[in-house]
Design an enzyme around this catalytic site. Structure first.
Site, PDB file in Angstrom:
ATOM      1  N   LYS A 155       0.865  -1.102   0.227  1.00  0.00           N
ATOM      2  CA  LYS A 155       0.125   0.215  -0.143  1.00  0.00           C
ATOM      3  C   LYS A 155       0.881   1.199  -0.074  1.00  0.00           C
ATOM      4  O   LYS A 155       1.507   1.588   0.991  1.00  0.00           O
ATOM      5  CB  LYS A 155      -0.859  -0.065   1.102  1.00  0.00           C
ATOM      6  CG  LYS A 155      -1.857   1.013   1.188  1.00  0.00           C
ATOM      7  CD  LYS A 155      -2.809   1.239   2.282  1.00  0.00           C
ATOM      8  CE  LYS A 155      -4.351   1.937   2.128  1.00  0.00           C
ATOM      9  NZ  LYS A 155      -3.669   3.473   1.639  1.00  0.00           N
ATOM     10  N   ARG A 166      -8.805  10.581  -7.293  1.00  0.00           N
ATOM     11  CA  ARG A 166      -9.673   9.619  -6.756  1.00  0.00           C
ATOM     12  C   ARG A 166     -11.165  10.336  -6.660  1.00  0.00           C
ATOM     13  O   ARG A 166     -11.947   9.767  -6.619  1.00  0.00           O
ATOM     14  CB  ARG A 166      -9.297   9.560  -5.360  1.00  0.00           C
ATOM     15  CG  ARG A 166      -9.959   8.540  -4.189  1.00  0.00           C
ATOM     16  CD  ARG A 166      -9.461   8.738  -2.904  1.00  0.00           C
ATOM     17  NE  ARG A 166      -9.931   8.100  -1.860  1.00  0.00           N
ATOM     18  CZ  ARG A 166     -11.276   8.288  -1.427  1.00  0.00           C
ATOM     19  NH1 ARG A 166     -11.946   9.281  -1.744  1.00  0.00           N
ATOM     20  NH2 ARG A 166     -11.679   7.369  -0.481  1.00  0.00           N
ATOM     21  N   GLU A 220      -1.218   4.131  -8.168  1.00  0.00           N
ATOM     22  CA  GLU A 220      -0.856   5.198  -7.097  1.00  0.00           C
ATOM     23  C   GLU A 220       0.409   5.908  -7.723  1.00  0.00           C
ATOM     24  O   GLU A 220       1.339   5.308  -7.792  1.00  0.00           O
ATOM     25  CB  GLU A 220      -0.636   4.311  -5.826  1.00  0.00           C
ATOM     26  CG  GLU A 220      -0.517   5.338  -4.655  1.00  0.00           C
ATOM     27  CD  GLU A 220      -1.770   5.482  -3.881  1.00  0.00           C
ATOM     28  OE1 GLU A 220      -2.965   5.428  -4.446  1.00  0.00           O
ATOM     29  OE2 GLU A 220      -1.832   6.294  -3.042  1.00  0.00           O
ATOM     30  N   PHE A 225      -1.960  -0.921 -10.250  1.00  0.00           N
ATOM     31  CA  PHE A 225      -2.387  -2.207  -9.446  1.00  0.00           C
ATOM     32  C   PHE A 225      -3.727  -2.730 -10.033  1.00  0.00           C
ATOM     33  O   PHE A 225      -3.991  -3.716  -9.502  1.00  0.00           O
ATOM     34  CB  PHE A 225      -2.736  -1.850  -7.993  1.00  0.00           C
ATOM     35  CG  PHE A 225      -3.430  -0.714  -7.630  1.00  0.00           C
ATOM     36  CD1 PHE A 225      -4.776  -0.759  -7.716  1.00  0.00           C
ATOM     37  CD2 PHE A 225      -2.991   0.542  -7.277  1.00  0.00           C
ATOM     38  CE1 PHE A 225      -5.838   0.105  -7.420  1.00  0.00           C
ATOM     39  CE2 PHE A 225      -3.932   1.746  -6.880  1.00  0.00           C
ATOM     40  CZ  PHE A 225      -5.373   1.313  -7.124  1.00  0.00           C
ATOM     41  N   ARG A 242     -16.843   0.217  -1.483  1.00  0.00           N
ATOM     42  CA  ARG A 242     -15.979   0.032  -0.428  1.00  0.00           C
ATOM     43  C   ARG A 242     -16.421  -1.154   0.279  1.00  0.00           C
ATOM     44  O   ARG A 242     -17.587  -1.331   0.644  1.00  0.00           O
ATOM     45  CB  ARG A 242     -16.099   1.294   0.758  1.00  0.00           C
ATOM     46  CG  ARG A 242     -15.099   1.024   1.610  1.00  0.00           C
ATOM     47  CD  ARG A 242     -14.979   1.939   2.598  1.00  0.00           C
ATOM     48  NE  ARG A 242     -14.524   3.404   2.588  1.00  0.00           N
ATOM     49  CZ  ARG A 242     -13.394   3.832   2.396  1.00  0.00           C
ATOM     50  NH1 ARG A 242     -12.361   3.329   2.490  1.00  0.00           N
ATOM     51  NH2 ARG A 242     -13.273   5.220   1.888  1.00  0.00           N
ATOM     52  N   LYS A 280      -7.637  -2.813   3.910  1.00  0.00           N
ATOM     53  CA  LYS A 280      -6.213  -2.412   4.173  1.00  0.00           C
ATOM     54  C   LYS A 280      -5.769  -2.610   5.650  1.00  0.00           C
ATOM     55  O   LYS A 280      -6.453  -2.431   6.689  1.00  0.00           O
ATOM     56  CB  LYS A 280      -6.178  -1.088   3.489  1.00  0.00           C
ATOM     57  CG  LYS A 280      -7.355  -0.119   4.331  1.00  0.00           C
ATOM     58  CD  LYS A 280      -7.426   1.294   3.945  1.00  0.00           C
ATOM     59  CE  LYS A 280      -8.691   2.052   4.603  1.00  0.00           C
ATOM     60  NZ  LYS A 280      -8.760   3.379   4.227  1.00  0.00           N
TER      61      LYS A 280
HETATM   62  P1  ATP Z   1      -6.411   5.884   2.650  1.00  0.00           P
HETATM   63  O1  ATP Z   1      -7.071   7.129   3.680  1.00  0.00           O
HETATM   64  O2  ATP Z   1      -5.890   4.692   3.643  1.00  0.00           O
HETATM   65  O3  ATP Z   1      -5.510   6.408   1.686  1.00  0.00           O
HETATM   66  P2  ATP Z   1      -8.827   5.975   1.230  1.00  0.00           P
HETATM   67  O4  ATP Z   1      -9.897   6.331   1.888  1.00  0.00           O
HETATM   68  O5  ATP Z   1      -8.308   7.041   0.336  1.00  0.00           O
HETATM   69  O6  ATP Z   1      -7.687   5.423   2.128  1.00  0.00           O
HETATM   70  P3  ATP Z   1      -8.929   3.358   0.651  1.00  0.00           P
HETATM   71  O7  ATP Z   1      -9.631   2.501  -0.306  1.00  0.00           O
HETATM   72  O8  ATP Z   1      -9.604   3.089   2.033  1.00  0.00           O
HETATM   73  O9  ATP Z   1      -9.070   4.534   0.323  1.00  0.00           O
HETATM   74  O10 ATP Z   1      -7.423   2.823   0.743  1.00  0.00           O
HETATM   75  C1  ATP Z   1      -7.044   2.348  -0.568  1.00  0.00           C
HETATM   76  C2  ATP Z   1      -6.259   3.522  -1.217  1.00  0.00           C
HETATM   77  O11 ATP Z   1      -5.040   3.293  -0.904  1.00  0.00           O
HETATM   78  C3  ATP Z   1      -6.356   3.578  -2.683  1.00  0.00           C
HETATM   79  O12 ATP Z   1      -7.454   4.761  -2.835  1.00  0.00           O
HETATM   80  C4  ATP Z   1      -5.169   4.099  -3.075  1.00  0.00           C
HETATM   81  O13 ATP Z   1      -5.294   5.541  -3.261  1.00  0.00           O
HETATM   82  C5  ATP Z   1      -4.150   3.748  -2.109  1.00  0.00           C
HETATM   83  N1  ATP Z   1      -3.455   2.469  -2.566  1.00  0.00           N
HETATM   84  C6  ATP Z   1      -2.125   2.236  -2.378  1.00  0.00           C
HETATM   85  N2  ATP Z   1      -1.730   0.995  -2.807  1.00  0.00           N
HETATM   86  C7  ATP Z   1      -2.651   0.560  -3.132  1.00  0.00           C
HETATM   87  C8  ATP Z   1      -3.036  -0.931  -3.665  1.00  0.00           C
HETATM   88  N3  ATP Z   1      -2.130  -1.757  -3.902  1.00  0.00           N
HETATM   89  N4  ATP Z   1      -4.466  -1.223  -4.080  1.00  0.00           N
HETATM   90  C9  ATP Z   1      -5.096  -0.506  -3.906  1.00  0.00           C
HETATM   91  N5  ATP Z   1      -5.027   0.897  -3.410  1.00  0.00           N
HETATM   92  C10 ATP Z   1      -3.854   1.135  -3.218  1.00  0.00           C
END
Ligand code: ATP
Length: 635
Positions: free
Chosen positions: A251, A287, A319, A359, A468, A474
């Site tokens: 991540k 995003r 990312e 990814f 989601r 995560k």
């Molecule tokens: P966070 O606040 O943890 O960044 P978020 O609410 O923006 O989370 P989540 O879906 O909860 O989004 O967490 C996934 C986010 O992590 C994705 O939106 C992406 O930006 C990032 N990310 C990094 N590496 C990966 C991966 N290998 N697969 C998916 N998402 C990834």
């Protein structure tokens, strides 16, 4: 359709908090809207002119509006400024001034006329455009009623926020055109794929619900992103996965980017190019589905010189991360913020280089890949990036051999540099995991590489646009310390600062999002973690979101704030624990009667989540889950 009809409904909507009432008002508005303009009316309800990804913004500066008002109403600028000071809103100020000159000649403006004038204003650019825009606004204000003027000003300033969630609009569309609210699901699926509620509305209004089902992925229209649920432990992550096996991916902590790669079909004069003459076109979406192509010209070059060799058309999820130009190690997320600058972009690219980590693949050469299982999509990605690597190294070797005898070192350096550019695009590291130990081991290697943690993905899962869930989970490093996760909360009020912070805000009142009720519920005040620069920045940023009273979509017990804001800015905070509290309304009565939940020792992490809308903030349900997790951990 007359503008006054829209204004009547907008006023009713502004006066209610009830989602049911809002839906009813929308249903009757939709009923009275000709299907030819339903898309326009939906955009106006959302406070925009076109879907976000088109980047068409009005956002006319206050100064220009004041000038236009002064000119239209023959009132001097200082009187307008005074009315603005008193009301705190230029739309309200205009309404006040115009209603005092009641015998003004008004025109029955149609929605079509207003929309097309707004579009012209938004699209007018170049030399002399400011003057032209003011003239258009004067023309509208000259002939509008005071109630209409209030909304016209909110439209042109880009500050109209009726606070109606997209899914409320979809409920109303489903009821209006199918007589059945449960058909919202079909509209939502289409919206997740095309990110354009106006178009979804138009299709259902003119062609029916079956045509909505047929809405497909389209290149250069962003797809709403699939998101991950958080888990606290490796064990929990695996227990959520079918067959107790998962794909663990690094991540990375950067900015999510959806890459659209295809052909430029139009030439500079907007004529369709002939097949042989078409050139590459790449667009990048954030995003929040904004078009952020201009921030990463280096990434675009890299995509064209690598991926384009193996795919004609594609949509990838990735990312982008900042990297150290010397060591190529990952750098903090904050460094990407420099890429938002509009000027001296070449210098910024050099100072803050990035890497694109792919990814997922959602579309490839005519085929929608979102319904393939994860492991097949991953195989496609591996194949594509392998082909890129082979082609690139073949080309590099060929060119270097060709240059061996007759060329300078310079051209070889160019070739290698080009190779470096293409290695700017990488596949996110991944491995299969079957036990907590394997996850822990991979987590350590991710953290050592500068990542935040892991995303664990179910092998058989499709790509669920706009959702989601636990198909992706995560697991972050922070989960082992303090609270399970950072929280993303919305600023809804503030206290003036004291001592060193005089003239800035001393503490901010934060709220989480209640998805069911579509309301923001207060959870804490935060005063720690801010540098002087943050404080100054927030003071400036919040200025345009100031309102007189608590916002109608905010539920707070604390009433003693010095300033209130419309929910707009999301910040990230960390805290030591979640406690029950009678002072905040988040999750009121859900743990204990008469008590809500609050954060203990909250601290701003330094991250403003510009990439999140208020509705993307941490939800009440998530906070209740975190609280329960914490109790389980302590017991
Ligand atoms: P966070 O606040 O943890 O960044 P978020 O609410 O923006 O989370 P989540 O879906 O909860 O989004 O967490 C996934 C986010 O992590 C994705 O939106 C992406 O930006 C990032 N990310 C990094 N590496 C990966 C991966 N290998 N697969 C998916 N998402 C990834």
């Amino acid at each position: 359709m007359n503008l006054s009809e829209l204004v009547d409904t907008f006023e009713l909507m502004e006066a209610t908090k009830s989602r049911l009432a809002l839906t009813d008002y929308l249903v009757s508005l939709i009923h009275n809207t000709p299907s030819t303009i339903i898309d326009k009316v939906i955009y106006l309800i959302q406070g925009k002119l076109r879907p976000d990804y088109e980047g068409i913004e009005l956002g006319i500066a206050e100064k220009m509006i004041i000038r236009a008002l002064s000119c239209a109403l023959s009132v001097d600028i200082s009187s307008i400024e005074e009315a603005y000071r008193q009301t705190g809103d230029l739309g309200d100020a205009a309404r006040k001034i115009i209603s005092s000159k009641e015998n003004k000649k008004t025109t029955r403006f149609t929605v079509e006329h207003i929309y097309s004038t707004l579009e012209v204003i938004a699209r007018t650019s170049g030399a002399g455009s400011q003057e032209l825009k003011v003239n258009y606004i004067v023309e509208l204000l000259n002939h509008s009623t005071s109630r209409e003027a209030r909304y016209i000003i909110k439209f042109v300033m880009g500050t109209l926020r009726l606070g109606i969630a997209d899914y409320t609009v979809m409920d109303a569309l489903a009821i209006s055109f199918t007589g059945n609210k449960s058909n919202r699901k079909i509209l939502e699926d289409a919206y997740n794929v095309c990110s354009d509620l106006g178009t979804v509305a138009k299709v259902v209004a003119t062609k029916g619900i079956e045509a909505v089902k047929a809405i497909q992925i389209t290149l250069f229209k962003p797809i709403r992103p699939m998101l991950a649920e958080r888990v606290r432990t490796a064990h929990e992550a695996l227990s959520r996965m079918e067959g107790g096996v998962a794909a663990a991916e690094y991540k990375l902590d950067g900015e999510r980017i959806q890459v659209h790669l295809g052909k430029e079909l139009y030439d500079v004069d907007n004529n369709i190019r002939d097949g042989g003459n078409s050139s590459s076109k790449v667009e990048l979406f954030s995003r929040r589905l904004e078009n952020i192509t201009h921030q990463y010209p280096d990434v675009i070059n890299a995509i064209v010189s690598s991926l384009k060799k193996v795919a004609k058309e594609a949509i990838f999820e990735s990312e982008v991360v900042a990297i150290d130009p010397q060591t190529l190690e990952l750098r903090p997320f904050q460094e990407l913020m420099h890429r938002r600058r509009k000027h001296e972009i070449d210098k910024t690219i050099e100072q803050y280089p990035v890497r694109l980590n792919i990814f997922d693949v959602l579309y490839l050469d005519g085929d929608d890949k979102t319904s393939l299982p994860y492991n097949q999509r991953r195989k496609i990605l591996e194949r594509i990036l392998q082909q890129v690597a082979t082609k690139t190294s073949d080309e590099v070797n060929k060119k270097i051999n060709k240059n061996k005898h007759n060329s300078s070192n310079n051209s070889n350096r160019d070739i290698l540099e080009n190779n470096y550019n293409t290695s700017m695009i990488q596949l996110i590291p991944q491995t299969l995991v079957k036990s907590s130990e394997e996850i822990e081991k991979y987590m350590s290697s991710a953290i050592e590489s500068g990542c935040e943690g892991l995303v664990l993905k179910q092998l058989g899962s499709i790509y669920k646009a706009g959702s989601r869930g636990y198909l992706w989970t995560k697991l972050k490093r922070e989960y082992r310390s303090e609270l399970a996760d950072t929280l993303d909360l919305v600023i809804v009020g503030a206290l003036h600062g004291r001592g060193r912070r005089v003239g800035k805000y001393g503490a901010l009142l934060l709220a989480c999002y209640d998805h069911e009720a579509d309301i923001f519920r207060s959870i804490s005040k935060v005063g720690a973690g801010f540098t002087d620069i943050h404080l100054e920045d927030f003071y400036k940023k919040l200025e345009k979101h100031k309102i007189e009273h608590v916002h109608p979509r905010v539920d707070t017990i604390a009433q003693n704030m010095d300033v209130w804001f419309e929910p707009s800015i999301v910040i990230e905070v960390i805290a030591s624990e979640i406690t029950v509290s009678s002072a905040y309304s988040a999750a009121m009565n859900s743990i204990r009667k008469g008590y809500g939940l609050a954060l203990r020792f909250p601290k701003f992490t330094g991250k403003t989540r510009d990439d999140k809308s208020p509705e993307d903030a941490t939800t009440v349900e998530e906070i209740v889950e975190m609280y329960k997790d914490q109790i389980r951990k302590f017991n």
